[in-house]
Design a protein around this motif. Structure first.
Motif, PDB file in Angstrom:
ATOM      1  N   ALA A   1      -6.711 186.320  57.243  1.00  0.00           N
ATOM      2  CA  ALA A   1      -7.278 187.682  57.544  1.00  0.00           C
ATOM      3  C   ALA A   1      -8.294 188.005  57.777  1.00  0.00           C
ATOM      4  CB  ALA A   1      -6.941 188.614  56.424  1.00  0.00           C
ATOM      5  N   VAL A   2      -9.840 188.132  58.182  1.00  0.00           N
ATOM      6  CA  VAL A   2     -10.993 188.712  58.945  1.00  0.00           C
ATOM      7  C   VAL A   2     -11.502 189.025  57.400  1.00  0.00           C
ATOM      8  CG1 VAL A   2     -12.156 189.842  59.809  1.00  0.00           C
ATOM      9  CG2 VAL A   2     -10.029 188.411  60.909  1.00  0.00           C
ATOM     10  N   ASN A   3     -10.629 189.468  56.975  1.00  0.00           N
ATOM     11  CA  ASN A   3     -11.541 190.128  55.572  1.00  0.00           C
ATOM     12  C   ASN A   3     -11.395 189.845  53.918  1.00  0.00           C
ATOM     13  OD1 ASN A   3      -9.285 191.190  55.123  1.00  0.00           O
ATOM     14  ND2 ASN A   3      -9.664 194.175  55.733  1.00  0.00           N
TER      15      ASN A   3
ATOM     16  N   GLU B   1      -8.941 186.420  65.449  1.00  0.00           N
ATOM     17  CA  GLU B   1      -8.705 187.781  65.367  1.00  0.00           C
ATOM     18  C   GLU B   1      -7.377 188.555  65.124  1.00  0.00           C
ATOM     19  OE1 GLU B   1     -10.539 187.577  69.519  1.00  0.00           O
ATOM     20  OE2 GLU B   1     -10.686 186.223  67.892  1.00  0.00           O
ATOM     21  N   LEU B   2      -6.444 187.583  65.680  1.00  0.00           N
ATOM     22  CA  LEU B   2      -5.040 188.717  66.024  1.00  0.00           C
ATOM     23  C   LEU B   2      -5.131 189.139  64.267  1.00  0.00           C
ATOM     24  CD1 LEU B   2      -3.215 188.255  67.692  1.00  0.00           C
ATOM     25  CD2 LEU B   2      -1.831 186.187  66.947  1.00  0.00           C
ATOM     26  N   THR B   3      -4.873 188.137  63.348  1.00  0.00           N
ATOM     27  CA  THR B   3      -4.695 188.621  62.033  1.00  0.00           C
ATOM     28  C   THR B   3      -4.863 190.067  61.212  1.00  0.00           C
ATOM     29  OG1 THR B   3      -5.409 187.285  60.946  1.00  0.00           O
ATOM     30  CG2 THR B   3      -3.291 187.092  61.127  1.00  0.00           C
TER      31      THR B   3
ATOM     32  N   ASP C   1      -3.150 189.962  87.699  1.00  0.00           N
ATOM     33  CA  ASP C   1      -3.935 189.788  85.844  1.00  0.00           C
ATOM     34  C   ASP C   1      -3.989 190.035  84.906  1.00  0.00           C
ATOM     35  OD1 ASP C   1      -6.462 188.278  88.281  1.00  0.00           O
ATOM     36  OD2 ASP C   1      -6.091 190.159  88.942  1.00  0.00           O
ATOM     37  N   LEU C   2      -4.637 189.423  84.150  1.00  0.00           N
ATOM     38  CA  LEU C   2      -4.283 189.971  82.160  1.00  0.00           C
ATOM     39  C   LEU C   2      -5.100 189.790  82.124  1.00  0.00           C
ATOM     40  CD1 LEU C   2      -1.741 190.383  80.257  1.00  0.00           C
ATOM     41  CD2 LEU C   2      -2.431 187.733  79.712  1.00  0.00           C
ATOM     42  N   VAL C   3      -4.964 191.143  81.652  1.00  0.00           N
ATOM     43  CA  VAL C   3      -6.405 191.388  80.374  1.00  0.00           C
ATOM     44  C   VAL C   3      -5.556 191.288  79.231  1.00  0.00           C
ATOM     45  CG1 VAL C   3      -8.783 192.516  80.130  1.00  0.00           C
ATOM     46  CG2 VAL C   3      -8.181 192.178  82.819  1.00  0.00           C
ATOM     47  N   ALA C   4      -6.198 191.291  78.057  1.00  0.00           N
ATOM     48  CA  ALA C   4      -5.682 191.288  76.625  1.00  0.00           C
ATOM     49  C   ALA C   4      -7.527 190.925  75.945  1.00  0.00           C
ATOM     50  CB  ALA C   4      -4.631 190.326  76.654  1.00  0.00           C
ATOM     51  N   ALA C   5      -7.317 191.953  74.587  1.00  0.00           N
ATOM     52  CA  ALA C   5      -7.864 191.398  73.805  1.00  0.00           C
ATOM     53  C   ALA C   5      -7.991 190.562  73.039  1.00  0.00           C
ATOM     54  CB  ALA C   5      -8.076 193.009  72.528  1.00  0.00           C
ATOM     55  N   ALA C   6      -6.474 190.389  72.688  1.00  0.00           N
ATOM     56  CA  ALA C   6      -6.741 188.309  71.989  1.00  0.00           C
ATOM     57  C   ALA C   6      -5.186 188.059  72.018  1.00  0.00           C
ATOM     58  CB  ALA C   6      -6.363 188.987  71.022  1.00  0.00           C
ATOM     59  N   SER C   7      -5.089 187.229  72.426  1.00  0.00           N
ATOM     60  CA  SER C   7      -3.695 186.266  72.373  1.00  0.00           C
ATOM     61  C   SER C   7      -3.177 185.523  71.775  1.00  0.00           C
ATOM     62  CB  SER C   7      -3.691 185.053  73.649  1.00  0.00           C
ATOM     63  OG  SER C   7      -4.887 184.573  73.920  1.00  0.00           O
ATOM     64  N   GLY C   8      -2.235 185.434  71.496  1.00  0.00           N
ATOM     65  CA  GLY C   8      -1.533 184.125  70.477  1.00  0.00           C
ATOM     66  C   GLY C   8       0.517 184.353  70.275  1.00  0.00           C
ATOM     67  N   THR C   9       1.309 183.504  69.676  1.00  0.00           N
ATOM     68  CA  THR C   9       2.338 182.994  69.908  1.00  0.00           C
ATOM     69  C   THR C   9       2.712 184.192  68.919  1.00  0.00           C
ATOM     70  OG1 THR C   9       2.880 181.306  69.944  1.00  0.00           O
ATOM     71  CG2 THR C   9       2.464 181.562  72.095  1.00  0.00           C
ATOM     72  N   VAL C  10       4.440 184.048  69.141  1.00  0.00           N
ATOM     73  CA  VAL C  10       5.266 184.032  67.653  1.00  0.00           C
ATOM     74  C   VAL C  10       6.075 183.471  67.712  1.00  0.00           C
ATOM     75  CG1 VAL C  10       6.669 185.999  66.491  1.00  0.00           C
ATOM     76  CG2 VAL C  10       5.234 187.151  68.528  1.00  0.00           C
ATOM     77  N   GLU C  11       5.985 182.816  66.370  1.00  0.00           N
ATOM     78  CA  GLU C  11       6.871 181.712  66.477  1.00  0.00           C
ATOM     79  C   GLU C  11       8.233 182.209  65.539  1.00  0.00           C
ATOM     80  OE1 GLU C  11       7.080 178.462  67.259  1.00  0.00           O
ATOM     81  OE2 GLU C  11       5.392 178.884  68.401  1.00  0.00           O
ATOM     82  N   LEU C  12       9.912 181.651  65.879  1.00  0.00           N
ATOM     83  CA  LEU C  12      10.519 183.151  65.283  1.00  0.00           C
ATOM     84  C   LEU C  12      11.277 181.372  65.154  1.00  0.00           C
ATOM     85  CD1 LEU C  12      11.856 185.269  67.880  1.00  0.00           C
ATOM     86  CD2 LEU C  12      10.432 185.844  66.035  1.00  0.00           C
TER      87      LEU C  12
END
Length: 815
Positions: free
Chosen positions: A4-6, A28-30, A212-223
């Motif tokens: 976590a960032v903080n 920054e995802l978390t 097009d795609l615009v996002a503040a952050a990106s990632g994946t969820v591993e299930l």
């Protein structure tokens, strides 16, 4: 898993450890996301945004800032030309406010959000499914069907982009109806798997459009394997039965926002740049009302929106954040059933459960507010739309009671639910004429006012006052079927007029400024002023001049006829509806007395809309002075001398009062009036306007102060004037409220047009009544001073008038 960032406990730790879910991606995802468990058989986990303002209370500036920043990125991607043509579509319920904020960042974009609330009379322009959601059907209900039909880019906004199914379904549905060249997908987080990521490219190839795609952050969820079964087991293990509703301890108070009439409450039916401008102008006053209603010692305040109603509460919260010293947070209620676990490593710590309170189309059910209980809020401002202001909201187990069990102060603010007007009725086969204008009709300049009247200048309509009075009171004629002989003021009376104008010009200028700024703030930034002829006409001209002086605006202004007992000129309304948006029409009058015309207009508009199918007219009158407390939009509620009431046509553009007579006014004619060209030598119409306008600059600062105070005040009409008139009517044995004319303006009219019986004057009224005393002396009418009179004066028409009740000189009987 990212740290976590903080360095605090990440609010996804609990789920990650027990369910085996991992987040991989940007640093920054978390900080943007936590995790919770859904009570939903279709998906076990829930990505809980920390910056969306749905499940987690957050600073409204942070919430709005993230959406606005995404909008700026889309604007940079598209470039100025395409950005100007873009339409933004947000997804209900979670991304309605986010989509609207993205549209703000784009600058001039129109926006719409999908909805799960059908609205009677509004045609569906599209629909699609959200496969993983607990409530799947999305409806598109734009007021303007062309909103989704244009060639410009369509910007689709959701809080998270996970599988991409919702966006793919939307684009396919809309592209089949209205193909376009470009789509932009916007999300706070892009959490697609590599397999899902390629589907957007395939869709672009399939449709031939750029995506097009615009996002503040990106990632994946591993299930992990068997995640649904594991999720259900965890929910069953940690789910606690809902606690019985606690007794409400906090105080529940309703606060009037003063939401601008006709302004949409959000993007359910579309929201345009003009709507945005109206909202921006109104926000400071609405936030001031909320701030004033908050307890003085409130240090931590939550503004709680309602399901799809996210944007309006967000903007109110952000404005409140600027005007109060309290720490303001924002979140909304939701349909989403989520497990609550009181653990710092879990995103949903507490849950309030209450019944749905907006009569949803899919039937009753539970609704939720997360992370509100136990959060230490000193006050909660619950913002709902009027459809949701139901008995269920106020029930012992309803939302308000649930909130009051956890905070000492609950404020309820209701935003009017916007329902699009039906299409305007087509123009009648008989074409209506264009408005009459000076100098051919009236002494006003042509741009000052257009008269929706028929010129009857060549017809003899005048009758002696006593003859008219006898005919009116006997029931033999209506007052609008003839005209009184125009009063020719004596030299002494003209001197009184000029003296009164000198004394009151600044006072009138301030009232003009206040009522105009109130209209521009609360009603519409581009009003179409429609004066009720003739007393309203000088006021409408002055309001138009103020708008030009203060804002450089050239407002359209018309004058129409309204007749007590017969309503407003329906042909004039038809002309207005054919040339302007009825929602922009603001009816203007000089002052209120007992409120008869206020009620007459409301009844007439209701009847007109029922018969014509033309909707949108607001019957509330804006007046210079409201001594009768009959309206919400006014310059002052003091009863003082308005010099335009001192004279008849010679201060009203040389136009008579209006006439409605069957042999002169046909079914497709405007009501009639006369232009007294022969009185040009006595005309003071523009003298009056210029004297008041000359004071605009000196009152500008005081107008700003007065408007701020007025907009935060309770202006609910009390109808004190009507009650006073009924009391006077009985006390003096008149038994007819139509013969009691309260206020300086109405009393002056009695002395100039009717057969007066006596004048009641407030003790110590002073110079405001000099002209009344002079007229009363000239007509032999007694002036009786009365203590505690609610008006400066009241004129009483002779209650049993016949010509035999006057002396040989025509004066009234003094008894």
């Amino acid at each position: 898993m990212n740290k976590a960032v903080n360095d605090a406990v990440w609010s996804g730790t609990w789920v990650a450890e027990r369910l085996g879910v991992e987040l991989r991606g940007d640093d920054e995802l978390t900080g943007l996301l936590g995790l919770a468990l859904r009570r939903n058989p279709k998906r076990a986990h829930l990505l809980v945004s920390n910056v969306l303002g749905k499940h987690v209370p957050q600073s409204p500036s942070v919430v709005y800032g993230h959406g606005f920043a995404l909008g700026r990125r889309v604007r940079d991607l598209l470039g100025p030309a395409e950005a100007a043509e873009a339409v933004v579509l947000g997804y209900a319920e979670t991304a309605t406010g986010l989509g609207h904020s993205v549209a703000d960042g784009l600058g001039t974009a129109r926006c719409l959000h999908s909805t799960r609330r059908p609205v009677a009379g509004v045609a569906q322009a599209g629909g699609f499914e959200e496969s993983h959601s607990h409530a799947t059907s999305h409806l598109l209900l734009p007021e303007d069907p062309a909103l989704l039909a244009g060639p410009g880019p369509l910007v689709l906004v959701d809080d998270e982009f996970s599988t991409g199914n919702t966006v793919l379904n939307t684009i396919r549905d809309l592209h089949a109806r209205h193909p376009r060249r470009r789509y932009v997908v916007v999300a706070l987080v892009d959490m697609r798997s590599p397999a899902d990521a390629g589907r957007l490219h395939d869709l672009a190839h399939e449709t031939g459009a750029r995506v097009d795609l615009v996002a503040a952050a990106s990632g994946t969820v591993e299930l992990p394997e068997h995640v649904l079964e594991k999720g259900r087991e965890l929910v069953a293990r940690y789910e606690r039965p809902a606690l019985p509703a606690q007794r409400a301890r906090g105080r529940i108070t309703r606060v009037g926002l003063g939401w601008p009439r006709g302004l949409p409450d959000g993007g359910r039916h579309g929201f345009t740049p003009a709507h945005r401008d109206r909202l921006e102008r109104a926000l400071p006053a609405m936030a001031a009302r909320l701030a004033e209603a908050l307890p003085a010692d409130a240090r931590r305040v939550l503004v709680l929106g309602f399901e799809e109603l996210m944007y309006a509460p967000l903007r109110l919260a952000r404005e409140l954040e600027h005007v109060t010293g309290a720490e303001v947070r924002y979140s909304t209620t939701t349909r989403s059933p989520v497990l609550a676990v009181d653990d710092p490593g879990y995103a949903i710590r507490t849950r309030l459960v209450f019944p749905a309170h907006d009569d949803p189309a899919d039937g009753p059910g539970e609704r939720y507010a997360y992370n509100v209980a136990g959060a230490g809020f000193d006050a909660v401002v619950a913002v709902v739309d009027s459809v949701a202001d139901t008995p269920e909201l106020h029930a012992p187990d309803g939302l308000l009671a649930q909130l009051a069990a956890h905070t000492p102060h609950v404020l309820l603010a209701v935003v009017p639910s916007y329902v699009p007007a039906r299409p305007h009725a087509p123009e009648r086969p008989s074409m209506l004429p264009e408005p009459l204008r000076g100098p051919a009709f009236s002494s006003y300049a042509p741009q000052e006012v257009g008269w929706l009247l028929r010129d009857l200048s060549e017809v003899t309509l005048e009758a002696p006052t006593e003859e008219r009075e006898e005919a009116i009171q006997s029931g033999g004629a209506h007052y609008a079927e003839s005209l009184p002989v125009e009063y020719q003021p004596s030299e002494q009376y003209q001197e009184l007029f000029h003296a009164a104008l000198e004394v009151s010009a600044a006072r009138i200028a301030q009232a003009v400024g206040v009522v105009t700024e109130t209209v521009l703030t609360e009603r519409t930034p581009a009003p179409v002023l429609v004066s009720l002829a003739r007393a309203g006409t000088p006021v409408g001209v002055l309001m138009r001049r103020w708008a030009r002086f203060r804002h450089g605006s050239e407002l359209p202004h018309y004058a129409v006829s309204i007749v007590r007992g017969r309503g407003i000129d329906a042909n004039a309304l038809r002309w207005l509806a054919a040339h302007h948006d009825p929602a922009d029409v603001v009816f203007v009058d000089g002052w209120t007395g007992k409120g008869a015309i206020t009620r007459e207009l409301a009844d007439a508009i209701t009847e007109f809309e029922r018969e014509e199918g033309v909707t949108g007219f607001d019957p509330e009158i804006a007046v210079l002075a409201d001594p009768g407390s009959c309206v919400r939009t006014y310059g002052t509620r003091e009863d003082f001398l308005i010099p335009s009431a001192c004279l008849n046509s010679t201060v009203s553009g040389l136009i008579s009062r209006t006439v409605l007579r069957a042999d002169l006014v046909g079914p497709h004619d405007f009501h009639g009036a006369k232009f007294y060209r022969e009185l040009a030598g006595s005309d003071l119409s523009n003298v009056f306007l210029d004297a008041v306008g000359a004071r605009f600059a000196e009152v500008a600062d005081s107008v700003d102060t007065a408007v701020k105070e007025l907009l935060s005040a309770d202006r609910t009409p009390t109808w004190e004037g009507w009650a006073a008139v009924e009391r006077i009517s009985e006390e003096y044995g008149i038994h007819d409220v139509n013969l009691v004319k309260p206020g300086v303006g109405e009393t002056t009219r009695v002395l100039l047009r009717r057969v007066p019986w006596r004048i009641l004057a407030r003790a110590g009224a002073g110079t405001d009544l000099d002209h009344v005393r002079l007229l009363a002396e000239q007509r032999g009418v007694p002036v009786e001073e009365v203590e505690a009179l609610p008006y400066t004066c009241v004129g009483l028409i002779h209650p049993r008038y016949t010509r035999g009740a006057t002396g040989a000189d025509g004066r009234a009987v003094n008894s």
